[in-house]
Design a protein around this motif. Sequence first.
Motif, PDB file in Angstrom:
ATOM      1  N   GLY A 276       7.834  -3.080 -50.435  1.00  0.00           N
ATOM      2  CA  GLY A 276       9.282  -3.531 -50.643  1.00  0.00           C
ATOM      3  C   GLY A 276      10.420  -2.717 -49.678  1.00  0.00           C
ATOM      4  N   VAL A 277       9.997  -2.394 -48.580  1.00  0.00           N
ATOM      5  CA  VAL A 277      10.532  -1.784 -47.593  1.00  0.00           C
ATOM      6  C   VAL A 277      11.660  -2.580 -46.880  1.00  0.00           C
ATOM      7  CG1 VAL A 277      10.819  -0.376 -45.396  1.00  0.00           C
ATOM      8  CG2 VAL A 277       8.842  -0.148 -47.081  1.00  0.00           C
ATOM      9  N   ARG A 278      12.993  -2.262 -47.230  1.00  0.00           N
ATOM     10  CA  ARG A 278      14.000  -3.248 -46.729  1.00  0.00           C
ATOM     11  C   ARG A 278      14.271  -3.225 -45.284  1.00  0.00           C
ATOM     12  NH1 ARG A 278      16.186  -1.614 -51.855  1.00  0.00           N
ATOM     13  NH2 ARG A 278      15.955  -3.408 -53.233  1.00  0.00           N
ATOM     14  N   VAL A 279      14.093  -4.304 -44.487  1.00  0.00           N
ATOM     15  CA  VAL A 279      14.698  -4.208 -43.102  1.00  0.00           C
ATOM     16  C   VAL A 279      16.154  -4.564 -43.081  1.00  0.00           C
ATOM     17  CG1 VAL A 279      14.523  -5.243 -41.037  1.00  0.00           C
ATOM     18  CG2 VAL A 279      12.568  -5.165 -42.488  1.00  0.00           C
ATOM     19  N   ARG A 280      17.129  -3.777 -42.527  1.00  0.00           N
ATOM     20  CA  ARG A 280      18.654  -4.018 -42.658  1.00  0.00           C
ATOM     21  C   ARG A 280      18.985  -4.185 -41.332  1.00  0.00           C
ATOM     22  NH1 ARG A 280      20.570  -3.031 -47.607  1.00  0.00           N
ATOM     23  NH2 ARG A 280      19.590  -1.854 -49.221  1.00  0.00           N
ATOM     24  N   SER A 281      20.305  -4.813 -41.178  1.00  0.00           N
ATOM     25  CA  SER A 281      21.009  -5.164 -40.126  1.00  0.00           C
ATOM     26  C   SER A 281      21.626  -3.918 -39.386  1.00  0.00           C
ATOM     27  CB  SER A 281      21.932  -6.286 -40.350  1.00  0.00           C
ATOM     28  OG  SER A 281      23.084  -5.977 -41.228  1.00  0.00           O
ATOM     29  N   ALA A 282      21.715  -3.082 -40.024  1.00  0.00           N
ATOM     30  CA  ALA A 282      22.319  -1.833 -39.339  1.00  0.00           C
ATOM     31  C   ALA A 282      21.637  -0.555 -40.197  1.00  0.00           C
ATOM     32  CB  ALA A 282      24.027  -1.519 -39.983  1.00  0.00           C
ATOM     33  N   SER A 286      24.072  -0.269 -46.181  1.00  0.00           N
ATOM     34  CA  SER A 286      25.287  -1.049 -46.271  1.00  0.00           C
ATOM     35  C   SER A 286      24.990  -2.420 -45.445  1.00  0.00           C
ATOM     36  CB  SER A 286      26.553  -0.814 -45.820  1.00  0.00           C
ATOM     37  OG  SER A 286      27.230   0.567 -46.666  1.00  0.00           O
ATOM     38  N   GLY A 287      24.186  -2.099 -44.704  1.00  0.00           N
ATOM     39  CA  GLY A 287      23.567  -3.326 -43.735  1.00  0.00           C
ATOM     40  C   GLY A 287      22.911  -4.431 -44.561  1.00  0.00           C
ATOM     41  N   VAL A 289      20.199  -7.166 -45.947  1.00  0.00           N
ATOM     42  CA  VAL A 289      18.843  -7.132 -45.900  1.00  0.00           C
ATOM     43  C   VAL A 289      18.161  -8.075 -45.293  1.00  0.00           C
ATOM     44  CG1 VAL A 289      16.782  -7.051 -47.438  1.00  0.00           C
ATOM     45  CG2 VAL A 289      18.762  -5.758 -48.091  1.00  0.00           C
ATOM     46  N   LEU A 290      17.755  -8.006 -43.974  1.00  0.00           N
ATOM     47  CA  LEU A 290      16.958  -9.041 -43.442  1.00  0.00           C
ATOM     48  C   LEU A 290      15.457  -9.621 -43.866  1.00  0.00           C
ATOM     49  CD1 LEU A 290      17.869  -7.974 -39.727  1.00  0.00           C
ATOM     50  CD2 LEU A 290      19.450  -9.411 -41.252  1.00  0.00           C
ATOM     51  N   GLY A 291      15.047  -8.658 -44.690  1.00  0.00           N
ATOM     52  CA  GLY A 291      13.570  -8.902 -45.066  1.00  0.00           C
ATOM     53  C   GLY A 291      13.020  -7.947 -45.583  1.00  0.00           C
ATOM     54  N   THR A 292      11.701  -7.662 -46.515  1.00  0.00           N
ATOM     55  CA  THR A 292      11.160  -6.660 -46.962  1.00  0.00           C
ATOM     56  C   THR A 292       9.695  -6.777 -46.311  1.00  0.00           C
ATOM     57  OG1 THR A 292      10.573  -8.045 -48.770  1.00  0.00           O
ATOM     58  CG2 THR A 292      12.506  -6.815 -48.822  1.00  0.00           C
ATOM     59  N   LEU A 293       9.156  -5.480 -46.189  1.00  0.00           N
ATOM     60  CA  LEU A 293       7.969  -5.257 -45.760  1.00  0.00           C
ATOM     61  C   LEU A 293       6.915  -4.638 -46.785  1.00  0.00           C
ATOM     62  CD1 LEU A 293       8.744  -3.615 -42.545  1.00  0.00           C
ATOM     63  CD2 LEU A 293       8.058  -5.797 -42.759  1.00  0.00           C
ATOM     64  N   PRO A 294       5.661  -5.130 -46.988  1.00  0.00           N
ATOM     65  CA  PRO A 294       4.457  -4.630 -48.027  1.00  0.00           C
ATOM     66  C   PRO A 294       4.431  -3.290 -47.596  1.00  0.00           C
ATOM     67  CG  PRO A 294       3.574  -6.352 -46.844  1.00  0.00           C
ATOM     68  CD  PRO A 294       4.981  -6.255 -46.442  1.00  0.00           C
ATOM     69  N   SER A 295       3.494  -2.518 -48.126  1.00  0.00           N
ATOM     70  CA  SER A 295       2.756  -0.965 -47.994  1.00  0.00           C
ATOM     71  C   SER A 295       1.881  -1.377 -47.055  1.00  0.00           C
ATOM     72  CB  SER A 295       2.680  -0.393 -49.259  1.00  0.00           C
ATOM     73  OG  SER A 295       1.992   0.832 -48.562  1.00  0.00           O
ATOM     74  N   GLY A 296       1.474  -0.520 -46.025  1.00  0.00           N
ATOM     75  CA  GLY A 296       0.497  -0.509 -45.000  1.00  0.00           C
ATOM     76  C   GLY A 296       0.438  -1.329 -44.006  1.00  0.00           C
ATOM     77  N   VAL A 297       1.593  -1.841 -43.772  1.00  0.00           N
ATOM     78  CA  VAL A 297       1.857  -3.051 -42.648  1.00  0.00           C
ATOM     79  C   VAL A 297       1.944  -2.223 -41.342  1.00  0.00           C
ATOM     80  CG1 VAL A 297       3.222  -4.958 -42.006  1.00  0.00           C
ATOM     81  CG2 VAL A 297       2.337  -4.968 -44.184  1.00  0.00           C
ATOM     82  N   ASP A 298       1.536  -2.839 -40.166  1.00  0.00           N
ATOM     83  CA  ASP A 298       1.841  -1.926 -38.947  1.00  0.00           C
ATOM     84  C   ASP A 298       3.152  -2.785 -38.512  1.00  0.00           C
ATOM     85  OD1 ASP A 298      -0.141  -0.543 -38.810  1.00  0.00           O
ATOM     86  OD2 ASP A 298      -1.405  -1.515 -37.169  1.00  0.00           O
ATOM     87  N   VAL A 299       4.083  -2.291 -37.876  1.00  0.00           N
ATOM     88  CA  VAL A 299       5.515  -2.906 -37.508  1.00  0.00           C
ATOM     89  C   VAL A 299       5.557  -2.175 -36.226  1.00  0.00           C
ATOM     90  CG1 VAL A 299       6.273  -3.725 -39.642  1.00  0.00           C
ATOM     91  CG2 VAL A 299       6.829  -1.352 -38.636  1.00  0.00           C
ATOM     92  N   LEU A 300       6.128  -3.174 -35.629  1.00  0.00           N
ATOM     93  CA  LEU A 300       6.544  -2.699 -33.958  1.00  0.00           C
ATOM     94  C   LEU A 300       7.849  -2.066 -33.845  1.00  0.00           C
ATOM     95  CD1 LEU A 300       5.159  -2.775 -31.018  1.00  0.00           C
ATOM     96  CD2 LEU A 300       6.223  -4.880 -30.756  1.00  0.00           C
ATOM     97  N   GLY A 328      16.285  -5.541 -36.724  1.00  0.00           N
ATOM     98  CA  GLY A 328      17.025  -4.799 -37.651  1.00  0.00           C
ATOM     99  C   GLY A 328      16.166  -3.388 -37.818  1.00  0.00           C
ATOM    100  N   TYR A 329      16.610  -2.723 -38.983  1.00  0.00           N
ATOM    101  CA  TYR A 329      16.113  -1.329 -38.890  1.00  0.00           C
ATOM    102  C   TYR A 329      15.438  -0.905 -40.078  1.00  0.00           C
ATOM    103  CZ  TYR A 329      19.509  -0.690 -35.198  1.00  0.00           C
ATOM    104  OH  TYR A 329      20.388  -0.612 -34.113  1.00  0.00           O
TER     105      TYR A 329
END
Length: 349
Positions: A276-282, A286-287, A289-300, A328-329
């Motif tokens: 449930g890691v949140r990807v935020r616009s800043a 306060s940014g 939420v652009l999306g969420t990531l599951p655990s153990g996922v490779d991200v660039l 996003g961040y």
Amino acid sequence: MSRLLVELLQSDETVVVPLGVTAGLAVFDRETGQFTDVLNPDLQFRSASVVKLLLVLDFLWDRGPAYDIPAADRSRLELMLRSSDDDAASYYWDHLGGATIIDRMVTRLGLTHTAGPPATHPGFWGYAAFTAADTVRIYRYLLDQAPEPVRDFVMGNLHQATRYGTDGFDQYFGIASVFDPAFSIKQGWSGFPTSSGFGHDKSKPKQSAVDLTSEALHTTGTAGPSDRTIVAVYTLHPNGTGYGKAYTDVTRLTRTLNVPGAVKTPGNWVTTTESGVRVRSAPNTSGGVLGTLPSGVDVLVSCQKKGQLIDAPPRSSEWWAYLPKYNGYVTNVYVGSGGPKLPGVPDCP
């Protein structure tokens, strides 16, 4: 010996399949007319949502020279292609004749190892049997033989695939995670908790030569300018594999493929450490939420930037990783090896 097998023997054999994963794949360069990577190209997998390619082609086959699509169908088909909507697929499966759709398209496209679902599961469109080699044939028809309105409609929607399917699953694994900016995708997932009941049935024993129970994750589509290279990767994972693990394994496999004309998105690959890691616009909470990531996922990650301090003992950091695929961040607290700053990742301008 088939042409595909000959080309496999002549390949550089650089494809790396993660431990425990069963894979069938084919990569076809339309510019040279050659396969650059193949592995188990005629091995059958349950198609999951990749079958939606045949549903839309069957619907469009007899539309006439104008290829007029009623507004309701256009909306439904766009959702099916872009966001892998299962209700739309079920609608066309029921209205176009079920497994007879597969029979018609096998004949029309010259598919050699594609079949409808087993007789024990007639309504399960996701149980249709597909192979990597036949998937390449489907895309070659779309790109090189289909009438222009058909090609433009189908490929146009695949180029606009949404990050999340209508069932909430992140469908930017594989092709979409690795290549940038020109790609199209039609993905498939089956057997994971809350994924479509039309793609798996854990309550029934296996009654088919095709594996109907293992977690399945497939990435298919094109990469490179003008859809230069067709990529079809089908995978099965050990029982109980989580979506994040399968997502990462398919993406890692895709990163090893020889895909002419495609550009790999630059950056460093890091792994999420929480669900449930949140990807935020800043780089702060306060940014948006652009999306969420599951655990153990490779991200660039392309760079990292100072922002709000996040304290989640035993980890804390004021640095945030920028994910170009999300624009996003994410806080460094939940990615990487544990340090406040990611090693080897440059600061954002």
